[in-house]
Design an enzyme around this catalytic site. Structure first.
Site, PDB file in Angstrom:
ATOM      1  N   GLU A 267      18.030 -20.927  32.667  1.00 38.90           N
ATOM      2  CA  GLU A 267      18.715 -20.160  31.938  1.00 38.90           C
ATOM      3  C   GLU A 267      17.824 -18.565  32.236  1.00 38.90           C
ATOM      4  OE1 GLU A 267      18.742 -18.488  27.483  1.00 38.90           O
ATOM      5  OE2 GLU A 267      19.280 -20.528  27.550  1.00 38.90           O
ATOM      6  N   CYS A 304      18.607 -15.045  23.921  1.00 39.85           N
ATOM      7  CA  CYS A 304      19.312 -14.901  25.078  1.00 39.85           C
ATOM      8  C   CYS A 304      20.791 -14.856  24.907  1.00 39.85           C
ATOM      9  CB  CYS A 304      19.071 -16.202  25.618  1.00 39.85           C
ATOM     10  SG  CYS A 304      19.212 -17.746  24.702  1.00 39.85           S
TER      11      CYS A 304
END
Length: 508
Positions: A267, A304
């Site tokens: 990620e 995020c």
């Protein structure tokens, strides 16, 4: 319960049940309190951990789901037994408030217990059976059975922004252990003390459950050679990573360059655009602006899923949205960032916007040291699409408003975004037609699409997808949050004409 005094790290690595020191040390850089010395990891330690993980796989990879569920629950119990110590060291190292650490600890133990429950149900095994058809013409069909099997030892890199939920015993570790895969963790140097106490909890659970000690190792610190050795070790079968685009891409390339390439589940980066549709902006643009400011600055913007870009039409209603966001951001107090390096990168990211042609500062502030203050800028769609740097993630409380002339330009802008973790639509009933027009594009751009909300806050559940097309993640078919994430560490195996006596237990 353990003694709830302050936790004093011993600074050693946990390698296959043994606490191991190295020849050199590094010091952590806590936001408050004293620094401590930690042993620096080495390539030799990685080799020892990976060899122990492979040895452990021959028993742990063939353990029952009941045994693995008991192990996951035992880890959660041991973490909870150290609750106050974990909060104390985690808060000192990261600068995060105690309430945030307590919530993150609950998320961490909740993930472990959720996976224990998930594997006991057995649905994840995707068991299939095509019975033999010996009389079929022109050719008979054999008996075929399928089940998902664990892939082997997995490497996990701790994340800087979640010292608990995305690190030592976080989602990647929980999913891998649930699948039957031993784990070698490369601890993040921003919170080695937190990683150490969590490793102690896992080790206690290993002893309690009588599991091979090679099932988990944690190697702290170390230079790039440690990470390189880990992802290229021939016994590692997959990698889980949460971090920067540059660092993740380098590791991804190393995985692909191996003689036997392995999947890298990284990620990496996302600006998580929000699309504010006209009727919603007219009705409640100021309220959306205020809400955006709260989401943008939550945790100093170090999530995020931080919604870094808002797309809104030009005009009075859009102006009201921007003004409300600016007012709300002005009221946000200075926040401490996770590390000095992250704080420096945030200042550099802000610098990309200052003085840039066609970018108008709405609210600019100065940040120094490890502190961060919010910033807000504005540009138009044409400039955004021509300037790739405007679409790069700034990890921190910085927002960019992109103004569009109408629905056509909004749709064009949506097509110009790179892959994202999330995309948000703010809409009212009168915006349904435009929302329908945007949906096919957003489905191709993001792993999670939400309406009339803010993407910060990722629910850990069966239906969650936390991933997306590159650069949001390196494998768009996977998620790093939720029970579906276990699929990353499994592979289907077909058994043809197999006697029941030698089938895997889960197929009997």
């Amino acid at each position: 319960m353990l003694d709830e005094t302050k936790f004093t790290p011993h600074g050693k690595h946990l390698i296959a049940g043994e606490w191991v020191a190295g020849e050199t040390t590094f010091r952590n850089e806590p936001a408050s309190g004293p620094a401590h010395e930690f042993s620096v990891g080495t390539a030799d330690m990685v080799n020892r951990a990976c060899e122990a993980a492979e040895e452990a796989f021959w028993s742990y990879g063939y353990s029952t789901r009941e045994e693995r569920a008991a192990f996951l629950n035992a880890i959660a119990d041991e973490i909870e037994a150290r609750a106050e110590q974990i909060t104390e060291i985690g808060s000192r190292e990261s600068g995060l408030p105690e309430a945030r650490l307590q919530g993150e600890r609950g998320r961490t133990t909740g993930q472990l217990r959720l996976f224990a429950e998930h594997i006991l149900k057995g649905d994840y095994l995707d068991r299939r059976h095509d019975k033999a058809l010996p009389d079929r013409q022109p050719l008979p069909r054999p008996d075929l059975k399928l089940v998902q099997r664990p892939i082997g030892p997995v490497a996990v890199f701790g994340a800087s922004n979640f010292p608990l939920a995305f690190s030592t015993a976080g989602g990647d570790t929980a999913a891998a252990l649930a699948a039957g895969c031993p784990v070698v963790v490369k601890g993040h140097s921003a919170h080695p003390g937190t990683g150490e106490i969590i490793s102690e909890a896992i080790h206690a659970a290993i002893v309690k459950c009588g599991i091979h000690p090679g099932v988990f190792s944690n190697i702290q610190g170390g230079k790039r050679d440690v990470g390189t050795t880990l992802v290229q070790h021939p016994l590692i079968r997959a990698v889980g990573f949460t971090g920067s685009l540059g660092g993740g891409r380098a590791l991804f390339d190393l995985c692909a360059q191996r003689p036997d390439p392995i999947p890298f589940f990284g990620e990496l980066g996302s600006v998580n655009p929000m699309f504010l549709l006209p009727e919603a902006v007219k009705a409640r643009g100021a309220a959306i602006g205020t809400g955006w400011a709260g989401s943008l600055t939550m945790g100093a913007g170090q999530f995020c899923t931080n919604p870094g870009i808002a797309v809104v039409e030009t005009g009075d209603a859009g102006d009201a949205f921007v003004a409300a966001a600016a007012v709300a951001l002005k009221g946000v107090q200075t926040q401490c960032m996770l590390t000095d390096g992250i704080a420096s990168a945030y200042r550099d990211g802000k610098g990309r916007f200052d003085g840039r042609n066609a970018v108008r500062p709405v609210l600019t502030t100065d940040s120094d040291g490890r502190n961060a203050n919010p910033n807000l800028y504005e540009t138009d769609a044409a400039n955004y699409l021509q300037d790739h740097a405007l679409g790069e993630e700034v990890f921190g409380p910085l927002g960019l408003v992109v103004r569009v002339s109408g629905p056509d330009e909004m749709a064009e802008l949506a097509r110009g975004f790179e892959g994202q973790l999330t995309a948000t639509i703010h809409m009212d009933a009168g915006d349904t037609g435009l929302a329908q027009r945007l949906m096919p594009t957003l489905e191709r751009k993001a792993g999670r699409i939400l309406v009339n909300g803010f993407p910060t806050g990722v629910e850990v559940c069966d239906a969650m997808v936390h991933g997306g097309p590159y650069p949001a993640s390196t494998n768009f078919g996977a998620t790093s949050v939720g029970t579906l994430s276990i699929r990353r560490f499994l592979r289907p195996v077909c058994y043809q004409n197999m006697p029941d006596q030698i089938l895997p237990q889960d197929l009997k």
